[in-house]
Design a protein around this motif. Structure first.
Motif, PDB file in Angstrom:
ATOM      1  N   VAL A  63       0.603  -0.827   1.643  1.00 48.10           N
ATOM      2  CA  VAL A  63       0.674   0.632   1.706  1.00 48.10           C
ATOM      3  C   VAL A  63      -0.601   1.270   2.249  1.00 48.10           C
ATOM      4  O   VAL A  63      -0.616   2.467   2.558  1.00 48.10           O
ATOM      5  CB  VAL A  63       1.007   1.234   0.321  1.00 48.10           C
ATOM      6  CG1 VAL A  63       2.356   0.726  -0.160  1.00 48.10           C
ATOM      7  CG2 VAL A  63      -0.086   0.949  -0.711  1.00 48.10           C
TER       8      VAL A  63
ATOM      9  N   PHE B  20       6.086   9.887   7.482  1.00 50.20           N
ATOM     10  CA  PHE B  20       6.118  11.341   7.300  1.00 50.20           C
ATOM     11  C   PHE B  20       4.712  11.942   7.255  1.00 50.20           C
ATOM     12  O   PHE B  20       4.393  12.804   6.436  1.00 50.20           O
ATOM     13  CB  PHE B  20       6.907  11.705   6.034  1.00 50.20           C
ATOM     14  CG  PHE B  20       8.300  11.124   6.038  1.00 50.20           C
ATOM     15  CD1 PHE B  20       9.280  11.628   6.890  1.00 50.20           C
ATOM     16  CD2 PHE B  20       8.600  10.040   5.235  1.00 50.20           C
ATOM     17  CE1 PHE B  20      10.553  11.076   6.910  1.00 50.20           C
ATOM     18  CE2 PHE B  20       9.871   9.472   5.256  1.00 50.20           C
ATOM     19  CZ  PHE B  20      10.852   9.992   6.102  1.00 50.20           C
TER      20      PHE B  20
ATOM     21  N   LYS C  80       1.680  10.679   6.558  1.00 50.37           N
ATOM     22  CA  LYS C  80       0.565  10.180   5.759  1.00 50.37           C
ATOM     23  C   LYS C  80       0.821   8.745   5.319  1.00 50.37           C
ATOM     24  O   LYS C  80       1.963   8.275   5.305  1.00 50.37           O
ATOM     25  CB  LYS C  80       0.293  11.080   4.557  1.00 50.37           C
ATOM     26  CG  LYS C  80       1.431  11.244   3.570  1.00 50.37           C
ATOM     27  CD  LYS C  80       0.994  12.196   2.444  1.00 50.37           C
ATOM     28  CE  LYS C  80       2.121  12.426   1.456  1.00 50.37           C
ATOM     29  NZ  LYS C  80       1.705  13.349   0.359  1.00 50.37           N
ATOM     30  N   ARG C  81      -0.272   8.089   4.958  1.00 52.25           N
ATOM     31  CA  ARG C  81      -0.163   6.690   4.538  1.00 52.25           C
ATOM     32  C   ARG C  81       0.682   6.584   3.280  1.00 52.25           C
ATOM     33  O   ARG C  81       0.672   7.480   2.430  1.00 52.25           O
ATOM     34  CB  ARG C  81      -1.548   6.096   4.274  1.00 52.25           C
ATOM     35  CG  ARG C  81      -2.424   5.889   5.501  1.00 52.25           C
ATOM     36  CD  ARG C  81      -3.751   5.263   5.118  1.00 52.25           C
ATOM     37  NE  ARG C  81      -4.430   6.034   4.083  1.00 52.25           N
ATOM     38  CZ  ARG C  81      -5.193   5.501   3.129  1.00 52.25           C
ATOM     39  NH1 ARG C  81      -5.345   4.182   3.058  1.00 52.25           N
ATOM     40  NH2 ARG C  81      -5.797   6.263   2.234  1.00 52.25           N
ATOM     41  N   LEU C  82       1.385   5.447   3.153  1.00 52.11           N
ATOM     42  CA  LEU C  82       2.174   5.229   1.935  1.00 52.11           C
ATOM     43  C   LEU C  82       1.281   5.259   0.695  1.00 52.11           C
ATOM     44  O   LEU C  82       1.710   5.672  -0.384  1.00 52.11           O
ATOM     45  CB  LEU C  82       2.911   3.892   2.011  1.00 52.11           C
ATOM     46  CG  LEU C  82       4.018   3.772   3.058  1.00 52.11           C
ATOM     47  CD1 LEU C  82       4.659   2.391   2.986  1.00 52.11           C
ATOM     48  CD2 LEU C  82       5.060   4.856   2.890  1.00 52.11           C
TER      49      LEU C  82
ATOM     50  N   GLU D 165      -0.861   7.232  -0.014  1.00 50.01           N
ATOM     51  CA  GLU D 165      -1.099   8.615  -0.424  1.00 50.01           C
ATOM     52  C   GLU D 165       0.149   9.273  -1.004  1.00 50.01           C
ATOM     53  O   GLU D 165       0.101  10.421  -1.447  1.00 50.01           O
ATOM     54  CB  GLU D 165      -1.612   9.422   0.778  1.00 50.01           C
ATOM     55  CG  GLU D 165      -2.948   8.920   1.315  1.00 50.01           C
ATOM     56  CD  GLU D 165      -3.323   9.548   2.646  1.00 50.01           C
ATOM     57  OE1 GLU D 165      -2.475  10.282   3.213  1.00 50.01           O
ATOM     58  OE2 GLU D 165      -4.436   9.318   3.126  1.00 50.01           O
ATOM     59  N   GLN D 166       1.259   8.556  -1.015  1.00 52.08           N
ATOM     60  CA  GLN D 166       2.514   9.103  -1.521  1.00 52.08           C
ATOM     61  C   GLN D 166       2.527   9.012  -3.051  1.00 52.08           C
ATOM     62  O   GLN D 166       2.213   7.977  -3.638  1.00 52.08           O
ATOM     63  CB  GLN D 166       3.703   8.308  -0.962  1.00 52.08           C
ATOM     64  CG  GLN D 166       3.763   8.230   0.561  1.00 52.08           C
ATOM     65  CD  GLN D 166       4.329   9.502   1.199  1.00 52.08           C
ATOM     66  OE1 GLN D 166       4.701  10.438   0.502  1.00 52.08           O
ATOM     67  NE2 GLN D 166       4.405   9.516   2.514  1.00 52.08           N
ATOM     68  N   GLY D 167       2.934  10.089  -3.688  1.00 52.26           N
ATOM     69  CA  GLY D 167       2.935  10.133  -5.146  1.00 52.26           C
ATOM     70  C   GLY D 167       3.812   9.075  -5.782  1.00 52.26           C
ATOM     71  O   GLY D 167       3.441   8.470  -6.801  1.00 52.26           O
ATOM     72  N   VAL D 168       4.970   8.823  -5.190  1.00 51.71           N
ATOM     73  CA  VAL D 168       5.870   7.836  -5.778  1.00 51.71           C
ATOM     74  C   VAL D 168       5.265   6.435  -5.737  1.00 51.71           C
ATOM     75  O   VAL D 168       5.456   5.634  -6.663  1.00 51.71           O
ATOM     76  CB  VAL D 168       7.256   7.869  -5.088  1.00 51.71           C
ATOM     77  CG1 VAL D 168       7.163   7.375  -3.640  1.00 51.71           C
ATOM     78  CG2 VAL D 168       8.268   7.044  -5.864  1.00 51.71           C
ATOM     79  N   VAL D 169       4.501   6.155  -4.695  1.00 54.03           N
ATOM     80  CA  VAL D 169       3.841   4.852  -4.594  1.00 54.03           C
ATOM     81  C   VAL D 169       2.763   4.725  -5.665  1.00 54.03           C
ATOM     82  O   VAL D 169       2.572   3.651  -6.256  1.00 54.03           O
ATOM     83  CB  VAL D 169       3.268   4.636  -3.177  1.00 54.03           C
ATOM     84  CG1 VAL D 169       2.462   3.340  -3.108  1.00 54.03           C
ATOM     85  CG2 VAL D 169       4.380   4.614  -2.147  1.00 54.03           C
ATOM     86  N   HIS D 170       2.056   5.829  -5.929  1.00 49.63           N
ATOM     87  CA  HIS D 170       1.072   5.813  -7.022  1.00 49.63           C
ATOM     88  C   HIS D 170       1.747   5.438  -8.340  1.00 49.63           C
ATOM     89  O   HIS D 170       1.202   4.668  -9.138  1.00 49.63           O
ATOM     90  CB  HIS D 170       0.430   7.195  -7.161  1.00 49.63           C
ATOM     91  CG  HIS D 170      -0.491   7.551  -6.047  1.00 49.63           C
ATOM     92  ND1 HIS D 170      -1.107   8.777  -5.949  1.00 49.63           N
ATOM     93  CD2 HIS D 170      -0.911   6.839  -4.963  1.00 49.63           C
ATOM     94  CE1 HIS D 170      -1.862   8.807  -4.870  1.00 49.63           C
ATOM     95  NE2 HIS D 170      -1.755   7.648  -4.249  1.00 49.63           N
TER      96      HIS D 170
END
Length: 403
Positions: free
Chosen positions: A283, A289, A291-293, A295-300
């Motif tokens: 990631v 979309f 931004k880097r994965l 930085e995605q909230g769901v990935v956090h």
């Protein structure tokens, strides 16, 4: 409970980690290429495996299991746990160090219950990695999660025992190096319920032993190891092949499966750690979309939940190992049952998130995730399904509140 690692364990952790990084991970794909390059995937072990095993022997990374035994490295269960975790990061890892199922369980049986002659004949070559073995308990015609259902017969005739029955999921029987099976069967149907079964040693080249087929797991055949369906038709072996004694089969099974269950859990933690590592690396450099994965909230959320679940499972595994060392396997049965429920589910969750993060790559053979998911899913069944362990946990919990 003190879970700090001794200097000896820290040294072995460093050596194992270096060995995995230098020799095992880089050769995982070569193992598959050599296996698939053969005309018969079951006829020969990929040469790289034997090369890796010889290197592990020279490094002193061999037979690290068998706690406090003259045959192993003299490690306790809690000392072995972090080492087993490192091996479990690779599907081929445990065999490289001669710490792979079902051989570890079979070696434990022979070390604990075998006669001196049985140890000489079968334990010694297993410890050297010269042969492999299988464990034949599960049967297709009965619910084998209840071992008292076993129907294969072991009948005494003079100086021999005669075995008749059908087994399946005898892991390791497809391997060309597999020479011996530990077979569980019913020797006295009229004895008390838990004294009807026995375990006996059956060389696979004995007349009447037939491997009917090798069973895939979610499409993986696990060659050259495999999971076999085997028929035993009027198979005769010497009376000296009986392990411990008639009627001891159920007791041996309980003694064998305790350590085996926790070893699976130790390895699953390593599997989950590697999956989270693959997720986090992937990631960092994938953009969706704008931004880097990473930085995605769901990935956090995936990463945070995975770290929490891994740590919880590791602590419960260490507690179970600690209790096995201090009060014995019998007293630790609740903790062993709990971790056997927790670890496979944890690993499946973490691996599933990693697959989701990698997208289509996650279900391919380019990464280890798909194969590890299939393996982890089988471990919700192997050595007893979740439901059996949960029932035991509940019964033991309720026992605390009886008048």
């Amino acid at each position: 409970m003190d879970f700090s690692y001794s200097d000896k364990v820290k040294m072995l952790q460093e050596k194992l980690t270096s060995f995995m990084e230098e020799h095992v991970y880089p050769n995982e794909r070569l193992f598959e290429e050599q296996l698939n390059g053969q005309e018969n995937r079951w006829a020969q072990v990929p040469p790289i495996m034997e090369e890796l095993k010889e290197k592990a022997k020279k490094e002193g990374l061999w037979n690290l299991f068998l706690p406090e035994s003259e045959y192993g490295a003299g490690l306790t269960n809690i000392e072995y746990a972090p080492l087993c975790e490192i091996m479990g990061r690779s599907i081929i890892g445990p065999e490289v160090f001669n710490c792979n199922a079902p051989d570890t369980g079979n070696m434990e049986v022979l070390a604990r219950y075998g006669t001196e002659e049985q140890k000489r004949m079968w334990l010694a070559p297993l410890l050297k990695g010269e042969i492999r073995s299988c464990f034949s308990m599960t049967e297709p015609d009965v619910a084998s999660s209840d071992a008292t259902n076993i129907e294969a017969s072991i009948t005494r005739e003079g100086d021999e025992y005669v075995i008749n029955g059908r087994k399946w999921w005898s892991s390791g029987a497809g391997d060309p190096r597999c020479k011996i099976a530990i077979v569980m069967g019913k020797s006295n149907p009229h004895a008390p319920k838990h004294e009807q079964q026995s375990m006996i040693l059956v060389p696979l080249d004995t007349d009447g032993v037939k491997i009917e087929r090798l069973l895939p797991v979610f499409g993986y055949d696990h060659a050259p190891h495999g999971h076999a369906e085997i028929t035993f038709h009027h198979v005769k072996v010497p009376k000296e092949n009986m392990i411990w004694g008639e009627g001891k089969g159920f007791a041996i099974a309980q003694g064998r499966l305790g350590p085996g269950r926790i070893h699976h859990c130790m390895r699953l933690i390593g599997t989950a750690e590697r999956a989270l590592e693959q997720l986090c690396k992937r990631v960092q450099n994938r953009v969706a979309f704008g931004k880097r994965l990473a930085e995605q909230g769901v990935v956090h959320e995936w990463i945070a939940n995975s770290r929490v679940e891994i740590e919880q499972a590791r602590l419960l595994t260490l507690k179970a190992a600690y209790m096995m060392d201090t009060v014995g396997n019998k007293e630790a049965k609740t903790e062993i049952a709990m971790i056997k429920v927790v670890a496979p589910t944890m690993a499946l969750n973490v691996i599933d998130r990693a697959i989701q993060a990698l997208g289509a790559a996650g279900v391919s053979d380019d990464f280890t995730l798909a194969a590890n998911w299939a393996n982890a899913r089988t471990l919700r069944l192997a050595d007893g399904p979740d439901e059996v362990h949960k029932a035991q946990i509940a019964k033991l919990e309720l026992r605390k509140y009886r008048d």
